[in-house]
Scaffold this motif. Sequence first.
Motif, PDB file in Angstrom:
ATOM      1  N   ASN A 158       0.826  -1.200   0.000  1.00 55.77           N
ATOM      2  CA  ASN A 158       0.000   0.000   0.000  1.00 55.77           C
ATOM      3  C   ASN A 158       0.862   1.254   0.000  1.00 55.77           C
ATOM      4  O   ASN A 158       0.552   2.227  -0.693  1.00 55.77           O
ATOM      5  CB  ASN A 158      -0.930  -0.013   1.217  1.00 55.77           C
ATOM      6  CG  ASN A 158      -2.091   0.944   1.067  1.00 55.77           C
ATOM      7  OD1 ASN A 158      -1.940   2.136   1.270  1.00 55.77           O
ATOM      8  ND2 ASN A 158      -3.259   0.419   0.734  1.00 55.77           N
ATOM      9  N   ARG A 159       1.955   1.243   0.759  1.00 51.49           N
ATOM     10  CA  ARG A 159       2.851   2.401   0.781  1.00 51.49           C
ATOM     11  C   ARG A 159       3.478   2.609  -0.590  1.00 51.49           C
ATOM     12  O   ARG A 159       3.627   3.747  -1.055  1.00 51.49           O
ATOM     13  CB  ARG A 159       3.931   2.199   1.850  1.00 51.49           C
ATOM     14  CG  ARG A 159       3.383   2.227   3.270  1.00 51.49           C
ATOM     15  CD  ARG A 159       4.455   1.926   4.292  1.00 51.49           C
ATOM     16  NE  ARG A 159       5.476   2.967   4.329  1.00 51.49           N
ATOM     17  CZ  ARG A 159       6.492   2.966   5.173  1.00 51.49           C
ATOM     18  NH1 ARG A 159       6.633   1.972   6.045  1.00 51.49           N
ATOM     19  NH2 ARG A 159       7.366   3.940   5.169  1.00 51.49           N
ATOM     20  N   TRP A 160       3.849   1.525  -1.256  1.00 49.85           N
ATOM     21  CA  TRP A 160       4.430   1.639  -2.602  1.00 49.85           C
ATOM     22  C   TRP A 160       3.428   2.256  -3.568  1.00 49.85           C
ATOM     23  O   TRP A 160       3.777   3.140  -4.365  1.00 49.85           O
ATOM     24  CB  TRP A 160       4.846   0.254  -3.083  1.00 49.85           C
ATOM     25  CG  TRP A 160       5.423   0.255  -4.461  1.00 49.85           C
ATOM     26  CD1 TRP A 160       6.723   0.491  -4.824  1.00 49.85           C
ATOM     27  CD2 TRP A 160       4.699   0.028  -5.682  1.00 49.85           C
ATOM     28  NE1 TRP A 160       6.856   0.417  -6.189  1.00 49.85           N
ATOM     29  CE2 TRP A 160       5.633   0.131  -6.750  1.00 49.85           C
ATOM     30  CE3 TRP A 160       3.370  -0.261  -5.975  1.00 49.85           C
ATOM     31  CZ2 TRP A 160       5.269  -0.032  -8.077  1.00 49.85           C
ATOM     32  CZ3 TRP A 160       3.014  -0.429  -7.304  1.00 49.85           C
ATOM     33  CH2 TRP A 160       3.948  -0.305  -8.340  1.00 49.85           C
ATOM     34  N   LEU A 161       2.175   1.805  -3.497  1.00 43.93           N
ATOM     35  CA  LEU A 161       1.144   2.348  -4.383  1.00 43.93           C
ATOM     36  C   LEU A 161       0.924   3.829  -4.108  1.00 43.93           C
ATOM     37  O   LEU A 161       0.807   4.624  -5.047  1.00 43.93           O
ATOM     38  CB  LEU A 161      -0.160   1.573  -4.198  1.00 43.93           C
ATOM     39  CG  LEU A 161      -1.365   2.098  -4.995  1.00 43.93           C
ATOM     40  CD1 LEU A 161      -1.106   2.003  -6.491  1.00 43.93           C
ATOM     41  CD2 LEU A 161      -2.631   1.337  -4.617  1.00 43.93           C
ATOM     42  N   ARG A 162       0.859   4.212  -2.838  1.00 44.54           N
ATOM     43  CA  ARG A 162       0.640   5.622  -2.514  1.00 44.54           C
ATOM     44  C   ARG A 162       1.777   6.499  -3.036  1.00 44.54           C
ATOM     45  O   ARG A 162       1.540   7.598  -3.549  1.00 44.54           O
ATOM     46  CB  ARG A 162       0.466   5.794  -0.998  1.00 44.54           C
ATOM     47  CG  ARG A 162      -0.744   5.053  -0.449  1.00 44.54           C
ATOM     48  CD  ARG A 162      -1.135   5.476   0.943  1.00 44.54           C
ATOM     49  NE  ARG A 162      -0.104   5.542   1.909  1.00 44.54           N
ATOM     50  CZ  ARG A 162       0.165   4.607   2.840  1.00 44.54           C
ATOM     51  NH1 ARG A 162      -0.555   3.486   2.859  1.00 44.54           N
ATOM     52  NH2 ARG A 162       1.115   4.767   3.726  1.00 44.54           N
ATOM     53  N   ASP A 163       3.006   6.020  -2.931  1.00 46.16           N
ATOM     54  CA  ASP A 163       4.143   6.779  -3.466  1.00 46.16           C
ATOM     55  C   ASP A 163       4.013   6.958  -4.970  1.00 46.16           C
ATOM     56  O   ASP A 163       4.276   8.046  -5.516  1.00 46.16           O
ATOM     57  CB  ASP A 163       5.455   6.063  -3.143  1.00 46.16           C
ATOM     58  CG  ASP A 163       5.857   6.195  -1.686  1.00 46.16           C
ATOM     59  OD1 ASP A 163       5.330   7.096  -1.006  1.00 46.16           O
ATOM     60  OD2 ASP A 163       6.693   5.396  -1.229  1.00 46.16           O
ATOM     61  N   LEU A 164       3.615   5.896  -5.655  1.00 46.09           N
ATOM     62  CA  LEU A 164       3.457   5.974  -7.102  1.00 46.09           C
ATOM     63  C   LEU A 164       2.358   6.959  -7.480  1.00 46.09           C
ATOM     64  O   LEU A 164       2.525   7.786  -8.396  1.00 46.09           O
ATOM     65  CB  LEU A 164       3.145   4.582  -7.652  1.00 46.09           C
ATOM     66  CG  LEU A 164       2.971   4.459  -9.166  1.00 46.09           C
ATOM     67  CD1 LEU A 164       4.224   4.906  -9.900  1.00 46.09           C
ATOM     68  CD2 LEU A 164       2.607   3.034  -9.543  1.00 46.09           C
ATOM     69  N   LEU A 165       1.232   6.897  -6.774  1.00 48.49           N
ATOM     70  CA  LEU A 165       0.109   7.789  -7.086  1.00 48.49           C
ATOM     71  C   LEU A 165       0.463   9.238  -6.789  1.00 48.49           C
ATOM     72  O   LEU A 165       0.063  10.144  -7.544  1.00 48.49           O
ATOM     73  CB  LEU A 165      -1.115   7.373  -6.284  1.00 48.49           C
ATOM     74  CG  LEU A 165      -1.757   6.040  -6.695  1.00 48.49           C
ATOM     75  CD1 LEU A 165      -2.872   5.661  -5.735  1.00 48.49           C
ATOM     76  CD2 LEU A 165      -2.273   6.090  -8.120  1.00 48.49           C
ATOM     77  N   ARG A 166       1.191   9.502  -5.721  1.00 49.54           N
ATOM     78  CA  ARG A 166       1.616  10.878  -5.421  1.00 49.54           C
ATOM     79  C   ARG A 166       2.387  11.464  -6.607  1.00 49.54           C
ATOM     80  O   ARG A 166       2.152  12.608  -7.018  1.00 49.54           O
ATOM     81  CB  ARG A 166       2.503  10.911  -4.184  1.00 49.54           C
ATOM     82  CG  ARG A 166       1.787  10.699  -2.869  1.00 49.54           C
ATOM     83  CD  ARG A 166       2.744  10.918  -1.712  1.00 49.54           C
ATOM     84  NE  ARG A 166       2.174  10.439  -0.472  1.00 49.54           N
ATOM     85  CZ  ARG A 166       2.445   9.255   0.080  1.00 49.54           C
ATOM     86  NH1 ARG A 166       3.322   8.442  -0.514  1.00 49.54           N
ATOM     87  NH2 ARG A 166       1.871   8.894   1.203  1.00 49.54           N
ATOM     88  N   GLY A 167       3.332  10.693  -7.109  1.00 49.91           N
ATOM     89  CA  GLY A 167       4.138  11.181  -8.229  1.00 49.91           C
ATOM     90  C   GLY A 167       3.304  11.459  -9.464  1.00 49.91           C
ATOM     91  O   GLY A 167       3.507  12.474 -10.143  1.00 49.91           O
ATOM     92  N   LEU A 168       2.355  10.591  -9.767  1.00 46.86           N
ATOM     93  CA  LEU A 168       1.524  10.782 -10.947  1.00 46.86           C
ATOM     94  C   LEU A 168       0.621  11.999 -10.807  1.00 46.86           C
ATOM     95  O   LEU A 168       0.440  12.762 -11.749  1.00 46.86           O
ATOM     96  CB  LEU A 168       0.678   9.527 -11.203  1.00 46.86           C
ATOM     97  CG  LEU A 168       1.426   8.292 -11.695  1.00 46.86           C
ATOM     98  CD1 LEU A 168       0.465   7.114 -11.805  1.00 46.86           C
ATOM     99  CD2 LEU A 168       2.097   8.557 -13.033  1.00 46.86           C
TER     100      LEU A 168
END
Length: 307
Positions: A293-303
């Motif tokens: 979940n933390r990995w996904l949130r980091d990816l979404l923040r960048g996008l």
Amino acid sequence: MKGINENDFARIDLNLLVVLMVMYEVRSVTQAANRLYLGQPAVSAALKRLREMFDDPLFVRASNGMTPTPRAEQLVQQFAPLMQDLHRVIFTQQPFNAAEDNYSFRIGMSDWLEHWLMPDLLAELARVAPNVDVKVIATDPWKAIPLMEQQQADVVITVGNETSRDLTREKILRAGFSTVWHRDQIQLDAPLTLQQFVSYEHALVSYRGVSESALDRQLQQHGMARRVRYVTPHFSALPMLLKRLPLFATVPQGLVPSWCTLYALSAAPVPVSMPDYEVSLLWHNARSEDAANRWLRDLLRGLIRSP
């Protein structure tokens, strides 16, 4: 498998098993105390409790130290792999390897956010996480809170400010709105004037089915009103509608660049003051430290933050 009687564990102190394992290794109360940073009386007391628990001397004095009994030998052989597994479970968090792991994420969002973000997200996943799948859960700002409280999604991308004590909301981006129209239906050049704005009919996206929004309240302050010809809960319906009819639609700025390119739309700033929207990530507190979940949130923040 025989059921576990939880009451059997009530009298077991895990620290006693640690003492047993160390005593077996060093064969000395003094050395065990030093290894465990305990006093000798504490180790002796633990050894006494172990003997009572297993009804066996466990260690007896000999010329070369404390010699384990057959029962102690048996216990250590059985406990050693269990203690290693327990240590791993307690102290090693399961990592998430995006490049190799198979995983399916559920992301809640409305259709305009899906149109804006998902092409880039899927392209990035294909590049860095080829075994990761995404399932979009349709939601809107009023459905996002109960959706996440029931953990029906891993993350929700939404606007608004509502949250609850079970959830974390992180605001990522503030942006505004633009008015769009099809250049073959309405032949105007930006900037769009207020008089032009109210002289044409409008399409409105409303998740609750109402025919007015904050924009209409701003128009009222100028003594003006617009006619809303079409109300829909779906942003995706607008481009084809604008292509066929002389209508204005006011949409989040995130949609404008791609819509102008894909559908030959024109865009201009809304001719009245409009509050910005804030795009947020929303997740359940139970998932805050989950590696995937933390990995996904980091990816979404960048996008979301990318231009």
